[in-house]
Write an enzyme that holds these catalytic residues in place. Sequence first.
Site, mmCIF file in Angstrom:
data_model
loop_
_atom_site.group_PDB
_atom_site.id
_atom_site.type_symbol
_atom_site.label_atom_id
_atom_site.label_comp_id
_atom_site.label_asym_id
_atom_site.label_seq_id
_atom_site.Cartn_x
_atom_site.Cartn_y
_atom_site.Cartn_z
ATOM 1 C CG ASP A 1 -7.328 -2.669 -3.522
ATOM 2 O OD1 ASP A 1 -8.025 -1.943 -2.790
ATOM 3 O OD2 ASP A 1 -6.092 -2.788 -3.397
ATOM 4 C CG HIS B 1 -6.083 -2.573 0.209
ATOM 5 N ND1 HIS B 1 -5.382 -1.986 -0.818
ATOM 6 C CD2 HIS B 1 -5.460 -2.198 1.353
ATOM 7 C CE1 HIS B 1 -4.388 -1.273 -0.323
ATOM 8 N NE2 HIS B 1 -4.416 -1.386 0.998
ATOM 9 C CB CYS C 1 -0.948 -0.038 1.194
ATOM 10 S SG CYS C 1 -2.236 1.226 1.148
#
Length: 365
Positions: free
Chosen positions: A306, A335, A152
């Site tokens: 996601d 995610h 991320c």
Amino acid sequence: MSSYFSNPSEQMAKQFQQGWEKATETTQKWFEIIKSTPSPQVGLTPKDIIWRKNKAQLYHYQTTTPKIHRIPILIIYALINKPYILDIAPETSLVKYLVDNGFDVFMIDWGTPDLEDQDLSFNELVLDYIPKAVAKIVQTSCSNEITILGYCMGGTIASMYTALHPQPRIKNMLFIATPIDFEEAGLSSVYIKQEEYNVDKIVDTFGIVPKSFINTSVFMLNPVNNYWGTYSRLWKMLHDDLSPHSWMLLNKWINDPLPFAGEAYRQWLGLYKTNKLVKKEFELRGRIVDLANINSSILILGGTSDHIVLPEQARALLDHVSSQDKTYLEFPVGHGGLVFGSQAVKKVYPAIKEWLEKRSGGDIA
């Protein structure tokens, strides 16, 4: 004749009663878990803390498995959640999977910022913190090459570091659900790009942006699923006599966010508003972060479902680096599903291992 017609009714009544009793029992278990079940233990892979700076710590993971790959791995995580999602439980831990397969694994835990950290920004993190952590890894592992794995926002930070620091050589880079192009970021773009979303006012008001503010912002990207769906899924698991352990693990992480240092938040939201990183306009202490300076071997992983980092945001890195060896893989998960859960264990982890084994310098022996 009446007996013939009464049997179906009796059967339906019996089924209804059994269903009602099952639903009542399930609901009681559901309330019990939500109200009083102890929080599960996380981050159980043994580790040493080998370096500290301010709130940040550098972990060196330990295992009885011999290290067989020469090039160490540095994991860089996001600033707004705790990194134990990558080592949440022995049965679904990317960290444990890597060390059990002979990799030498390190991780930066940024820690929890306090009021004195409101001026902390990517300037310090990228230009001061990471270089010192990398120097410690090089010293510890006796390798002049490293692999960086960013998840991320951690991957975005890693891209900034590598673009500005060619030495020691960053041989490999793995980006998991990493936003690079912020032009079209789904619902995040819809509300962050609004003129009324005044980032400067938020930072100047809070100093340290509260974790409740951060969590609400993320939850509102998919409010029905995040506020209602997560608890209905728990009820369904209990009704189907499945263990709630995985739900409890993920729910703990989702509801365990960190506050955001104000200046870093200002820079991060600025990327959503201006997309300066891919435009070669993003600066750290007057130095342009040019992603074309990256020539490492690249593996990018995206999740089809996601909604926090859209697959195209992650895949965009392929168009901005100078790397010749670059791969994009997409999996039918969200995610968190890229690092946690059955699909991660069965498909994502093996894909990472296979890619790394070919690029980690061969056996130490």
